[in-house]
Write a protein that holds these residues in place. Structure first.
Motif, PDB file in Angstrom:
ATOM      1  N   UNK A  80     -35.656 -44.742  21.138  1.00 48.95           N
ATOM      2  CA  UNK A  80     -37.208 -44.373  20.446  1.00 48.95           C
ATOM      3  C   UNK A  80     -38.143 -45.012  21.190  1.00 48.95           C
ATOM      4  N   UNK A  81     -38.860 -44.147  21.941  1.00 49.81           N
ATOM      5  CA  UNK A  81     -40.042 -44.768  22.603  1.00 49.81           C
ATOM      6  C   UNK A  81     -41.462 -44.225  22.252  1.00 49.81           C
ATOM      7  N   UNK A  82     -42.020 -45.470  21.833  1.00 49.48           N
ATOM      8  CA  UNK A  82     -43.611 -45.178  21.452  1.00 49.48           C
ATOM      9  C   UNK A  82     -44.310 -45.642  22.657  1.00 49.48           C
ATOM     10  N   UNK A  83     -45.032 -44.489  23.487  1.00 52.79           N
ATOM     11  CA  UNK A  83     -45.558 -44.613  24.490  1.00 52.79           C
ATOM     12  C   UNK A  83     -47.136 -44.622  24.431  1.00 52.79           C
ATOM     13  N   UNK A  84     -47.928 -45.851  24.939  1.00 50.19           N
ATOM     14  CA  UNK A  84     -49.355 -45.667  24.983  1.00 50.19           C
ATOM     15  C   UNK A  84     -49.816 -45.607  26.349  1.00 50.19           C
ATOM     16  N   UNK A  85     -49.058 -46.182  27.260  1.00 53.71           N
ATOM     17  CA  UNK A  85     -49.669 -46.426  28.701  1.00 53.71           C
ATOM     18  C   UNK A  85     -49.494 -45.211  29.446  1.00 53.71           C
TER      19      UNK A  85
END
Length: 317
Positions: A90-95
């Motif tokens: 589960x990847x929560x990406x903000x970059x």
């Protein structure tokens, strides 16, 4: 090679900061960790690969074995003599992706750190934090080709990284020093809509540069270390360079124009990594000036300098 299977249910959570490389004259050596973090939760399953992506990259990145974090994680487990029969990520990406803020380096570091954390959670290895970070730096550099983004992603802060023998093809000798930025230094990033592949930006660099340009840039790199850590008033002069930004300008004309406007206002603006984002190193009272100059068509984020690099929890919490 017979691999030992990790037990299903083994889990880990990893958080990795964004990074800005080069910082003007510190080409391929200087980096800065930014408090803008991707989070990856990895869990060993009985079979298959399932990747869920929220935020940046959602709907665009692969959701199977081709996902960069999965590939790196699996290779790191294999190198240690282990395997995961199945994986759920589960990847929560903000970059932002493709904007010169170290998204690929962060993904690589996340995959490496997740592998070490899974091994630790399963009781397969017992490593000191220092040993893990040293391995992450070496292996991330092997994937990336140079350590400027990998170093701040691993250890945080303002970093200077190098390879012994100056040969990125043999990164076993990768080293970094971490320095504390002056308390008054603020990092502001101006992020455009358009993306730019690092490979395209690097292809624009000339094979040779004039001796005078190299000498000027080396001197300003030394000054930048002092300005960032002790005397922020010198940041504008310290961020002058002659090696890569003008050469790459044809690939990012809007960035070049914004860079010129910001510097004309006395703001220490540089291309962030390979671009097309712009990084401004400034003081608290001038953050508003960056927002004013870059008002139209740019997403402006004031990002604290990240005091720490990648973090991991073997329990997945």
């Amino acid at each position: 090679m017979v691999l030992t299977q990790l037990p299903a249910g083994t889990a880990a959570t990893v958080r990795v900061p964004a990074t800005s490389a080069n910082l003007g004259p510190g080409f391929d050596a200087f980096g800065l960790a930014l408090e803008l973090r991707d989070e990856v939760r990895a869990e060993v399953c009985a079979h298959g690969v399932r990747v869920e992506v929220e935020g940046e990259g959602a709907g665009r990145v692969p959701l199977d074995e081709r996902h960069l974090v999965v590939r790196v994680l699996r290779e790191e487990l294999t190198a240690a003599g282990f395997a995961a029969p199945g994986l759920r990520l589960v990847c929560r990406n903000v970059i932002p992706h493709g904007r010169g803020l170290g998204s690929s380096a962060s993904a690589i570091v996340a995959g490496l750190a997740a592998a070490r954390a899974l091994l630790a959670a399963a009781g397969a290895v017992s490593e000191t934090d220092e040993a893990v970070r040293e391995r992450l730096l070496v292996e991330a550099t092997r994937y990336e080709g140079h350590p400027d983004n990998a170093a701040p992603a691993v250890v945080g802060g303002f970093t200077i990284a190098w390879t012994r023998g100056d040969d990125p093809a043999h990164p076993a000798g990768v080293r970094t020093v971490r320095l504390e930025a002056h308390a008054q230094v603020r990092a502001v990033v101006c992020i455009p809509v358009e993306e730019l592949a690092t490979s395209r930006a690097r292809a624009l660099l000339p094979a040779t540069v004039p001796h005078a340009d190299a000498a000027l840039t080396a001197g300003r790199a030394g000054l930048l270390v002092h300005a960032l850590t002790a005397e922020p008033a010198l940041l504008l002069d310290a961020t002058v360079e002659k090696l890569h930004q003008a050469q790459r300008a044809p690939a990012m004309p809007r960035t070049a124009r914004l860079l010129a406007r910001l510097r004309a206002e006395g703001l220490a603006a540089v291309v962030s990594g390979a671009g097309p984002s712009t990084l401004v190193l400034t003081t608290p009272e001038r953050v508003g000036d960056v927002e004013r100059v870059a008002a139209d068509g740019w997403r402006v984020l004031a990002c604290p300098i990240a005091a720490t690099g990648v973090s991991w929890s073997p329990a997945g919490g």
